[in-house]
Design an enzyme around this catalytic site. Structure first.
Site, PDB file in Angstrom:
ATOM      1  N   GLN A 124       0.481  -1.144  -0.336  1.00 51.86           N
ATOM      2  CA  GLN A 124       0.317   0.541  -0.051  1.00 51.86           C
ATOM      3  C   GLN A 124       1.120   1.241  -0.074  1.00 51.86           C
ATOM      4  OE1 GLN A 124      -3.195   0.573  -0.650  1.00 51.86           O
ATOM      5  NE2 GLN A 124      -4.109  -1.854   0.083  1.00 51.86           N
ATOM      6  N   CYS A 125       0.437   2.569  -0.509  1.00 53.69           N
ATOM      7  CA  CYS A 125       0.747   3.728  -0.355  1.00 53.69           C
ATOM      8  C   CYS A 125       1.790   4.248   1.053  1.00 53.69           C
ATOM      9  CB  CYS A 125      -0.217   4.427  -1.169  1.00 53.69           C
ATOM     10  SG  CYS A 125       0.456   6.132  -0.829  1.00 53.69           S
ATOM     11  N   PRO A 126       2.318   4.835   1.300  1.00 50.87           N
ATOM     12  CA  PRO A 126       3.580   4.549   0.417  1.00 50.87           C
ATOM     13  C   PRO A 126       4.470   3.785  -0.133  1.00 50.87           C
ATOM     14  CG  PRO A 126       3.937   5.677   2.410  1.00 50.87           C
ATOM     15  CD  PRO A 126       2.966   5.074   2.584  1.00 50.87           C
ATOM     16  N   GLY A 127       4.601   2.595   0.108  1.00 47.71           N
ATOM     17  CA  GLY A 127       4.925   1.448   0.077  1.00 47.71           C
ATOM     18  C   GLY A 127       5.628   1.554  -1.801  1.00 47.71           C
ATOM     19  N   VAL A 342      -0.279   9.437  -0.923  1.00 49.90           N
ATOM     20  CA  VAL A 342       0.950  10.974  -1.077  1.00 49.90           C
ATOM     21  C   VAL A 342       1.594  11.578  -2.100  1.00 49.90           C
ATOM     22  CG1 VAL A 342       2.863   8.900  -0.543  1.00 49.90           C
ATOM     23  CG2 VAL A 342       2.478  10.945   1.852  1.00 49.90           C
TER      24      VAL A 342
END
Length: 358
Positions: A124-127, A342
Site C-alpha cells: 500500500q501507499c507510500p510503499g 501520498v
C-alpha cells in the site's frame, strides 16, 4: 451526426488528432502538464463558463478529463451554450494506459528486456513510491526499471513523482487488477535545464488533508477551499481515513459486503448529510440543531458547499490506501473525485503556499 447520439471513447483520441478535430482537456493545469493528448487545449472545468469565448462555435468539441465525469459535465455546459460537444468516455487514465503517443507525456522509447523488475503487489501507499525511489538510486542514466503494483492510485502518484524527479515514464498500464509502470532514469545534469531556460518557481496553491469525518470540520475545510479557489489559488483536498465519509455519494448503489467490510460500512455515515459534529453531537440531536441554525443564518449546508467547491474546480482526491482499509469502493464516492496516494498530494504541495491538516 447528432452529438447527443454520438458516443466516442478516449481511445479514439489519436484518430481525432489526425483528423484535426478540436479536443478540449478540462482537467486542472497540473494534470495537463503531467501528460495530455497531443494538440488538446486546456480549460479547467471550473473556468469553462467564463472562458467560452476561447472555444470555437463552428467546430465539434471533443472533451475529456481524467476519468470521464468532469468532461461529461463540461460537454453538458457546452451544449447548453449552443456548442456541439462530445464526451470522450473513460478519460485520460485509460488513454494513458494504452497509448505510446508522445502527446500523452510518455515517450516512444524501446523497452529494455533486461530492465530491473520489482514486484510490489499488495503493497500500500507510500510503499511502492519508496521502492521506486530506492531502485532509481541504484540505476545509471538511461537504465530502466519496471514495478508491478495492485494499488491503482499509484498510477497518478508515479506520474507526479516522475515529473518532480525529472525521470521518464515509458509505460503506465493497468491490466486486470495490476498496474505495470516502466520508468527510465535521466541524467540529473540534463534534467536541470534541458532547454536553456531558467525555471522560476511561483507558489500560489493551497492543499489540505481532510482526515476528520466531523461535519463542522468538513464544512470549515470546504469554506477555506472555496475561498482559496475564489482568490485564484489552485486547490487540492486530499481525503483520507474518516475524511472519506465526507465525499461519499448519497446516490451510490448499495454494496453487498461481507465480514469486516460490512461492519465498517454499517458503522460509518452514508454521506456528508449524515456526519456527526465534533462537539455536543448528543446522538445526532446536536447535528440537527446546528443544521437548523445554519439554515436560519443562511449558511450553506455541507452538501451545498461540496457542490460549489466542485463547480469552482477544487480538486478532490481520495486516498486509495485509506479506501482499502475503510472498505470503500470507488463507485461509493462522488463522481468527480480523483484517486491517488501520498505522491499525488505531495506533488501538489510543491506548488502550494498554504497547507492544512483538518
Amino acid at each position: 451526426m447528432n452529438n447527443d447520439k454520438e458516443i466516442r471513447n478516449i481511445n479514439d483520441a489519436d484518430e481525432l488528432v489526425r483528423q484535426g478535430e478540436f479536443i478540449l482537456d478540462v482537467r486542472e493545469p497540473l494534470e495537463y502538464e503531467i501528460g495530455h493528448i497531443s494538440s488538446a487545449q486546456n480549460i479547467p472545468l471550473g473556468e469553462l463558463e467564463r472562458r467560452l469565448a476561447e472555444v470555437p462555435k463552428d467546430r465539434k468539441i471533443y472533451v475529456y478529463c481524467q476519468r470521464g465525469s468532469r468532461s461529461q459535465k463540461a460537454a453538458d455546459i457546452l451544449k447548453q451554450n449552443s456548442f456541439e460537444a462530445v464526451n470522450l468516455e473513460n478519460g485520460f487514465a485509460s488513454y494513458n494506459q494504452t497509448s505510446d503517443d508522445a502527446g500523452s507525456g510518455h515517450k516512444k522509447t524501446r523497452l529494455d528486456p533486461d530492465r530491473m523488475k520489482i514486484e510490489a503487489s499488495g503493497l500500500q501507499c507510500p510503499g511502492p513510491l519508496i521502492k521506486v525511489n530506492s531502485a532509481m538510486e541504484q540505476l545509471n542514466s538511461g537504465e530502466q526499471m519496471e514495478i508491478i503494483v495492485t494499488d491503482f492510485g499509484f498510477s497518478t502518484d508515479v506520474e507526479a513523482w516522475a515529473k518532480k524527479s525529472g525521470n521518464t515514464i515509458l509505460r503506465n498500464e493497468r491490466t486486470g487488477d495490476k498496474l505495470s509502470v516502466v520508468l527510465q532514469k535521466n541524467n540529473p545534469q540534463t534534467i536541470k535545464n534541458s532547454e536553456g531556460h531558467q525555471m522560476v518557481e511561483t507558489k500560489d496553491g493551497a492543499t489540505m488533508v481532510v482526515f476528520s469525518g466531523d461535519m463542522d470540520k468538513a464544512l470549515a475545510s470546504f469554506i477555506i477551499a472555496a475561498g482559496a479557489k475564489s482568490m485564484g489559488k489552485e486547490v487540492t483536498m486530499f481525503f483520507t481515513f474518516w475524511g472519506l465519509n465526507v465525499i461519499k455519494d448519497p446516490k451510490a448503489p448499495v454494496k453487498n459486503k461481507k465480514g469486516l467490510d460490512k461492519a465498517f460500512s454499517m458503522m460509518m455515515p452514508k454521506s456528508a448529510s449524515k456526519l456527526p459534529i465534533s462537539n455536543m453531537n448528543m446522538f445526532g440531536l446536536g447535528q440537527k440543531m446546528i443544521k437548523y441554525v445554519m439554515q436560519k443564518k443562511k449558511v450553506d449546508a455541507l452538501s451545498e458547499m461540496i457542490k460549489k467547491a466542485d463547480e469552482l474546480g477544487v480538486k478532490m482526491v481520495a486516498c486509495t490506501m485509506s479506501m482499502d482499509i475503510m472498505a470503500i469502493d470507488s463507485d461509493e464516492l462522488l463522481p468527480n473525485v480523483n484517486f491517488g496516494g501520498v505522491g499525488t498530494y505531495l506533488g501538489d504541495t510543491e506548488n502550494a503556499n498554504l497547507n492544512l491538516f483538518i
